[in-house]
Design a protein around this motif. Structure first.
Motif, mmCIF file in Angstrom:
data_model
loop_
_atom_site.group_PDB
_atom_site.id
_atom_site.type_symbol
_atom_site.label_atom_id
_atom_site.label_comp_id
_atom_site.label_asym_id
_atom_site.label_seq_id
_atom_site.Cartn_x
_atom_site.Cartn_y
_atom_site.Cartn_z
ATOM 1 N N SER A 91 -15.647 -37.652 -5.966
ATOM 2 C CA SER A 91 -14.532 -37.239 -6.820
ATOM 3 C C SER A 91 -14.999 -36.233 -7.873
ATOM 4 C CB SER A 91 -13.923 -38.477 -7.489
ATOM 5 O OG SER A 91 -12.923 -38.111 -8.399
ATOM 6 N N GLU A 92 -16.153 -36.506 -8.500
ATOM 7 C CA GLU A 92 -16.645 -35.598 -9.531
ATOM 8 C C GLU A 92 -16.987 -34.226 -8.959
ATOM 9 O OE1 GLU A 92 -19.930 -37.618 -11.217
ATOM 10 O OE2 GLU A 92 -18.730 -39.197 -12.158
ATOM 11 N N ASN A 93 -17.673 -34.206 -7.811
ATOM 12 C CA ASN A 93 -18.063 -32.923 -7.221
ATOM 13 C C ASN A 93 -16.853 -32.122 -6.764
ATOM 14 O OD1 ASN A 93 -20.715 -33.510 -7.687
ATOM 15 N ND2 ASN A 93 -21.139 -34.232 -5.624
ATOM 16 N N MET A 94 -15.872 -32.787 -6.184
ATOM 17 C CA MET A 94 -14.667 -32.077 -5.752
ATOM 18 C C MET A 94 -13.911 -31.519 -6.944
ATOM 19 S SD MET A 94 -13.081 -34.193 -2.553
ATOM 20 C CE MET A 94 -13.894 -34.191 -0.949
ATOM 21 N N GLY A 228 -11.285 -20.702 2.465
ATOM 22 C CA GLY A 228 -12.176 -21.166 3.526
ATOM 23 C C GLY A 228 -13.459 -21.756 2.967
ATOM 24 N N GLU A 229 -14.051 -21.087 1.952
ATOM 25 C CA GLU A 229 -15.253 -21.619 1.321
ATOM 26 C C GLU A 229 -14.978 -22.959 0.644
ATOM 27 O OE1 GLU A 229 -16.382 -18.565 -1.328
ATOM 28 O OE2 GLU A 229 -17.329 -17.286 0.209
ATOM 29 N N SER A 230 -13.811 -23.103 0.056
ATOM 30 C CA SER A 230 -13.457 -24.364 -0.586
ATOM 31 C C SER A 230 -13.353 -25.487 0.428
ATOM 32 C CB SER A 230 -12.133 -24.222 -1.348
ATOM 33 O OG SER A 230 -12.236 -23.238 -2.356
ATOM 34 N N MET A 231 -12.804 -25.159 1.598
ATOM 35 C CA MET A 231 -12.728 -26.182 2.643
ATOM 36 C C MET A 231 -14.124 -26.596 3.119
ATOM 37 S SD MET A 231 -9.451 -24.888 4.879
ATOM 38 C CE MET A 231 -7.813 -24.886 4.176
ATOM 39 N N LYS A 232 -15.038 -25.621 3.201
ATOM 40 C CA LYS A 232 -16.417 -25.964 3.563
ATOM 41 C C LYS A 232 -17.042 -26.849 2.486
ATOM 42 C CE LYS A 232 -17.510 -21.857 6.336
ATOM 43 N NZ LYS A 232 -18.381 -20.663 6.446
ATOM 44 N N PHE A 234 -15.457 -28.791 0.561
ATOM 45 C CA PHE A 234 -14.783 -30.087 0.697
ATOM 46 C C PHE A 234 -15.534 -30.981 1.673
ATOM 47 C CE2 PHE A 234 -11.612 -32.878 2.614
ATOM 48 C CZ PHE A 234 -10.944 -33.375 1.506
ATOM 49 N N ALA A 235 -15.938 -30.390 2.802
ATOM 50 C CA ALA A 235 -16.689 -31.161 3.794
ATOM 51 C C ALA A 235 -18.113 -31.424 3.329
ATOM 52 C CB ALA A 235 -16.682 -30.432 5.135
ATOM 53 N N GLU A 236 -18.715 -30.445 2.646
ATOM 54 C CA GLU A 236 -20.114 -30.577 2.235
ATOM 55 C C GLU A 236 -20.277 -31.660 1.167
ATOM 56 O OE1 GLU A 236 -24.043 -29.870 2.641
ATOM 57 O OE2 GLU A 236 -22.397 -29.053 3.832
ATOM 58 N N VAL A 237 -19.297 -31.790 0.293
ATOM 59 C CA VAL A 237 -19.362 -32.832 -0.737
ATOM 60 C C VAL A 237 -19.443 -34.207 -0.095
ATOM 61 C CG1 VAL A 237 -18.012 -33.974 -2.541
ATOM 62 C CG2 VAL A 237 -18.243 -31.505 -2.558
ATOM 63 N N ASP A 238 -18.642 -34.406 0.954
ATOM 64 C CA ASP A 238 -18.716 -35.670 1.687
ATOM 65 C C ASP A 238 -20.056 -35.821 2.396
ATOM 66 O OD1 ASP A 238 -16.655 -37.387 1.279
ATOM 67 O OD2 ASP A 238 -15.332 -36.521 2.769
#
Length: 612
Positions: A91-94, A228-232, A234-238
């Motif tokens: 949550s914090e990273n996102m 697109g970078e934000s979506m990446k 999003f996945a990278e944070v997980d």
């Protein structure tokens, strides 16, 4: 592929499209925000779940976590707490990497878009102005041409008319020439305006608009790349927390694999082992022989025929039908020793108690006779006075089986030693503080620490005496020494090996309190036991006579069992003077009596009582 050349006439549609792009970006930001809220809520629920099942401090639940299975469960709860922490990290990273970043970018994007479309509108307004100027010049040229044509026709008509004077003809000729000149000037102006408009229009559609549209296109492409970078991200944070979550799951698996069923079984033995021996075989009773039946072999005690002497201590128990007896029903009435006030803290050993129980060497009436007398007579309130004084159980844990008693006493000794260490640490700290005050009087008054040091010294001395008392009891249990409360006990129908003697009891009905079979009432037998204080439980405890009065010199808080609290200056009755152990027994009223330190009171003994 350029919007400036391909979409030169789609200014309005481009404006709508770029606004839609910003709306998509804001929608994605909202999506990420809701995802972070879900992660926080999930983490909070996981933490609450872990906290809900955590053992409460200083509660009975903590004892359950000595087993490997429950320790593994506790490790699982701790790992779930860490697991929840990883969702908080998500949550914090996102929030920082996506939501905050995109929010700032959207604001910049709106400003840039506004600037570009402002320039586009300005260019359109300029070309429209040029077009209006061209139209005005064209209309002016057309009008002047028509005026010149009419002026020419009028001149020709005047020139052909013989009735018109020469002056009128000359005037008409000059007017026609003037109109022609004006038409020529309008033509020249129109031509110039047209050339200028064509140039402006060319620049507008081939230079200004393509440049503006190109910037808008680049802005839109940057927006697409950004989302697109934000979506990446999003996945990278997980993906970043997956290894840590995997470690949490690995630790849970490791905790599960650490469960040792054999160890847990051994802990159950240690927790509930009584230390008693199992019952021996029941002897055959031959009723064909004419003999007086003196002992019931189905009773709780050892079988003993006529002329048999008492079994020696340490002998094997026989004829104990303990599996059919419910341990907790009436057993406490038979086994609870008479509890006088606890030994004064200054006593050398736990057995040095005023009015302590009598020696086991004395012989008293058979236990069965006392039990029958108790069952047939009214219960006496006085026999429960020791329970009122002792609280939940005797201070020396004599109501517990040997093994459990040893564990409780050892635990009590350890707790007291910890308390002593704490008090000593406080005393050492205050001593150092006092030394500092003595060397540096400006920092504080050294005398202010003396009172607290005296209190700590008294507390340490009391705790040490308590330790000595419990260590004495512990030595009795471990060394099997004769104990102050030593006596035969009906614990699950058995007695301790050191205290064992031939004991026979009577049964009132064919069924015991828990429904198991016992002998009939006619099979009542007598029993002989080493003399104990058991029958004292059922005797009326006559209050001790008053032998004098005393005045409390200091306030004393009787926190230990058998002691009584007094206030400074309080007058009380003396019922037993100091016997060399440093304690005096006093009474406040019929229900309140106990021991106080002799040094805390000033005693005034009655002369008659002293002489007697």
């Amino acid at each position: 592929m350029s919007w400036g050349t391909e979409l030169w006439d789609q200014f309005d549609n481009l404006e709508k499209h770029t606004q839609w792009g910003i709306d998509v970006l804001e929608k994605y930001i909202k999506f990420v925000k809701e995802r972070t809220e879900i992660e926080l809520s999930y983490a909070k629920q996981l933490r609450n779940l872990s906290k809900k099942y955590q053992p409460k401090k200083n509660s009975k639940e903590e004892e359950e976590y000595r087993y490997t299975s429950t320790r593994a469960f506790l490790a699982t709860l701790n790992e779930m707490n860490d697991y929840a922490g990883q969702h908080e990290v998500i949550s914090e990273n996102m929030t920082s990497l996506i939501t905050g970043e995109l929010t700032r970018y959207v604001q910049e994007l709106k400003q840039e878009r506004k600037s570009h479309f402002h320039d586009g509108r300005k260019a359109q307004q300029h070309i429209e102005t040029c077009w209006k100027q061209l139209e005005a010049s064209k209309r002016r040229f057309e009008r002047d041409c028509k005026e010149a044509d009419r002026a020419q026709q009028y001149f020709e008509k005047m020139d052909a008319d013989i009735n018109v004077t020469k002056a009128d003809v000359e005037k008409a000729r000059q007017q026609a020439q003037l109109r022609h000149q004006m038409a020529e000037d309008s033509k020249a102006e129109y031509s110039s305006t047209l050339q200028k408009f064509n140039s402006e229009q060319h620049d507008h559609y081939y230079t200004h608009i393509p440049n503006i549209f190109q910037k808008i296109q680049e802005m839109e492409e940057r927006r697409i790349v950004k989302i697109g970078e934000s979506m990446k991200t999003f996945a990278e944070v997980d993906r970043q927390v997956i290894p840590i979550i995997g470690k949490c799951l690995d630790e849970i698996t490791k905790a599960a694999e650490s469960i040792d069923h054999k160890n847990d079984s051994q802990l159950v033995i240690e927790a509930f082992k009584s230390g008693f021996e199992p019952p021996g075989d029941i002897d055959f009773e031959d009723f064909t022989q004419p003999m007086k039946r003196t002992v019931s072999e189905s009773s709780l005690s050892n079988s003993r025929g006529e002329g048999k002497s008492e079994p020696k201590f340490g002998g094997k128990s026989k004829g104990k039908l303990w599996p059919f007896i419910k341990k907790n029903k009436l057993m406490s009435l038979l086994t609870s020793p008479h509890q006088p006030p606890p030994p004064p803290p200054a006593s050398a050993s736990p057995s040095a108690v005023p009015n302590g129980p009598q020696s086991p060497k004395q012989q008293k009436e058979p236990l069965s006779h006392r039990f029958n007398e108790f069952m047939t007579s009214k219960p006496k309130i006085h026999c429960f006075r020791s329970l009122k004084r002792g609280g939940a159980g005797p201070e020396d844990f004599s109501n517990l089986p040997p093994e459990q008693r040893r564990k409780k006493l050892q635990q009590k000794v350890d707790e007291l030693n910890k308390d002593i260490q704490k008090e000593m640490d406080q005393r050492d700290a205050l001593t150092k503080m006092k030394d500092v005050y003595i060397k540096n009087p400006q920092m504080g008054d050294a005398a202010s620490v003396d009172h607290r040091l005296a209190e700590l010294g008294q507390n340490i001395e009391k705790l040490r005496l308590e330790v000595q008392k419990f260590e004495g009891w512990l030595a009795e249990v471990e060394g099997r020494l004769p104990m102050r409360t030593e006596q035969p006990r009906r614990q699950s129908g058995l007695y301790e090996a050191q205290n064992t003697s031939a004991v026979n009891s009577c049964a009132q009905d064919r069924e015991s309190p828990d429904g198991s079979y016992t002998e009939e009432q006619s099979q009542e037998t007598e029993m002989k036991v080493p003399a104990t204080d058991f029958d004292d439980e059922f005797d009326d405890e006559e209050p001790l006579p008053t032998i004098g009065t005393c005045k409390a010199l200091y306030t004393f808080e009787g926190q230990n069992e058998g002691t009584i609290s007094v206030a400074e200056g309080e007058m009380l009755y003396v019922i037993e003077e100091d016997k060399g152990d440093g304690w005096t027994r006093i009474r406040r009223n019929e229900d309140e009596e106990g021991y106080v330190p002799t040094s805390y009171v000033e005693v005034y003994l009655d002369k008659n009582a002293k002489d007697s």
